[in-house]
Design an enzyme around this catalytic site. Structure first.
Site, PDB file in Angstrom:
ATOM      1  N   CYS A   1       0.475  11.468  -3.266  1.00 14.30           N
ATOM      2  CA  CYS A   1      -0.429  10.449  -2.734  1.00 14.30           C
ATOM      3  C   CYS A   1      -1.744  11.136  -2.387  1.00 14.30           C
ATOM      4  CB  CYS A   1       0.187   9.818  -1.489  1.00 14.30           C
ATOM      5  SG  CYS A   1      -0.825   8.520  -0.721  1.00 14.30           S
TER       6      CYS A   1
ATOM      7  N   TYR B   1      -2.337   3.496   6.976  1.00 15.55           N
ATOM      8  CA  TYR B   1      -1.417   2.371   6.766  1.00 15.55           C
ATOM      9  C   TYR B   1      -0.675   1.971   8.038  1.00 15.55           C
ATOM     10  CZ  TYR B   1      -2.153   2.719   1.743  1.00 15.55           C
ATOM     11  OH  TYR B   1      -2.719   2.724   0.489  1.00 15.55           O
TER      12      TYR B   1
END
Length: 442
Positions: A172, A255
């Site tokens: 990521c 997030y």
């Protein structure tokens, strides 16, 4: 591993992210000598693949690097004999993402492509396709590494680790972006900075910030309190409360706003959808359309700056750094998705986590955490990881019961009647992609 001419297969080569990867392959070619580069896509993505291929060839030609580029719809041809296979695909393309974001909103739930019910839908479509790729790798390139950039990266990597024998690492761009942003905040180079990250993909915490050997975690959290910073291009940048950060004792990733600021995030997403009829997927469609118009320009022979609006900043840094570290047995530290194997004691050994690892020729070696995770982190982490375990089983086996329980326990759903309604909508809207569930019904 030490071949002088490497073969790299990129599954999802027509992605708008690919110029990032090409830029990295060119920059590091002297230490990561890719000789054969295969960009692979599906028939529906052939037009985009051609545009990407032409831009990639111009970039390679301008660089003078001896990289032979191939465009193909034949995945097996691309995988055969590869040293590395990267995956950056979106099963169902952006139309599916739009549905992933809008189905939850219908039930007044947060709609996001990798988190909550939207991420669950994406996992159901994606995991079976990734496992098909793994089976082809087992046959055609059993020694290759799979570098997975496809979201939800943590769940995809967990499925591969549990149901395939290939070597796999999940990746990521959030960890590398976070480190760059912290270094910028302090006005230092990344080489002066060490950060400890622990958790799972899109739910990790920066638990330590060390600058030239001095622990600066408390100072860092004070600086960050009340500021709009360290977010991602695809996430609303809401302020972190000072008392909250101090009580947490760590930096939540971008997030986390969906969990820690659930009502505020939902309100913002709902207002955008109500007033404009759009979600992030619609924004991405617009950005992508502009990008591909740029990519068509025959004079363009480098990655355009506008690509960072797509949310893929530093993709090439993360992807190519990982592959070149494996190839050269460098032993540097990177934050990637790997099997837990006791690193986070409160989670099962066979699940996938996102932590700092030493990168060697045989892959990542997770680094033990400085101290056990505190309950304020452990509680949320265990619940979301349990959701992921159930979601992986649902995706692999078409297990309706596992799917229902996964959504019911997820903090962004959390109601069995709503969970069942959302699940039924997801299965109906994604029916062409979810054959595993059809088999169970039969």
């Amino acid at each position: 591993m030490k071949r002088n001419q490497l073969k790299l297969a990129v599954i999802g080569g027509g992605s708008s992210y690919t110029p990032e990867l090409i830029e990295g392959l060119i920059r590091y070619h002297d230490v990561f000598p890719v000789a054969e580069l295969y960009l692979v896509d599906i028939e529906a993505g052939w037009n985009k693949l051609q545009i990407i291929g032409e831009l990639s060839q111009r970039m390679i030609d301008a660089s003078g690097k001896p990289i032979k580029l191939h465009l193909t719809l034949d995945r097996r041809e691309a995988i055969r004999g590869a040293d590395f296979v990267t995956t950056q695909m979106r099963v169902g393309m952006l139309d599916a993402r739009s549905r992933d974001e809008k189905i939850p909103l219908k039930h007044r739930l947060i709609g996001q492509e990798t988190t909550g019910a939207g991420g669950f839908a994406k996992a159901l479509r994606t995991i079976p396709v990734i496992l098909d790729i793994c089976r082809e790798m087992e046959e055609l390139a059993p020694e290759a590494f799979l570098i997975n950039f496809t979201n939800p990266a943590g769940m995809v990597t967990e499925a591969v680790n549990k149901y395939s024998s290939i070597k796999s690492v999940g990746l990521c761009n959030l960890p590398i972006s976070t480190k760059m942003q912290i270094a910028e905040l302090y006005g230092i180079s990344q080489s002066q900075l060490f950060i400890e990250m622990a958790g799972i993909n899109h739910l990790n915490w920066t638990t330590r910030v060390v600058i030239e050997g001095k622990d600066m975690t408390e100072d860092f959290l004070r600086r960050l309190s009340g500021s709009k910073s360290l977010s991602m291009a695809n996430i609303p940048d809401l302020e972190w409360d000072s008392a909250f950060l101090q009580s947490l004792g760590a930096l939540p990733c971008a997030y986390h706003r969906y969990y820690y600021m659930k009502e505020e995030m939902l309100r913002e997403i709902m207002e955008q959808y109500k007033n404009e009829g759009t979600t992030r997927a619609d924004v991405v469609k617009h950005v992508e359309a502009e990008l591909f118009e740029l990519y068509k320009q025959p004079e363009l022979n480098e990655k355009p700056a506008q690509l960072e609006q797509r949310g893929g900043a530093y993709y090439s840094e993360a992807a190519v750094q990982l592959m070149k570290s494996i190839y050269n047995d460098i032993g540097d530290i990177q934050t990637v998705n790997v099997r837990n194997s006791g690193i986070i004691a409160c989670l099962p050994d066979n699940v996938t986590i996102e932590v700092n690892c030493v990168i060697k020729s045989d892959g990542p070696h997770p680094i033990a955490l400085t101290k056990p995770l505190p309950p304020q982190i452990r509680g949320l982490l265990q619940v979301v990881k349990a959701y992921e375990e159930l979601a992986v089983e649902a995706a692999v086996h078409g297990d309706y019961h596992a799917a229902l329980q996964a959504l019911t326990i997820h903090p962004l759903v959390g109601d069995e009647q709503i969970a069942k309604a959302v699940l039924d909508d997801i299965l109906k809207e994604n029916e062409p992609y979810l054959k595993q569930f059809h088999a169970q019904k039969a």
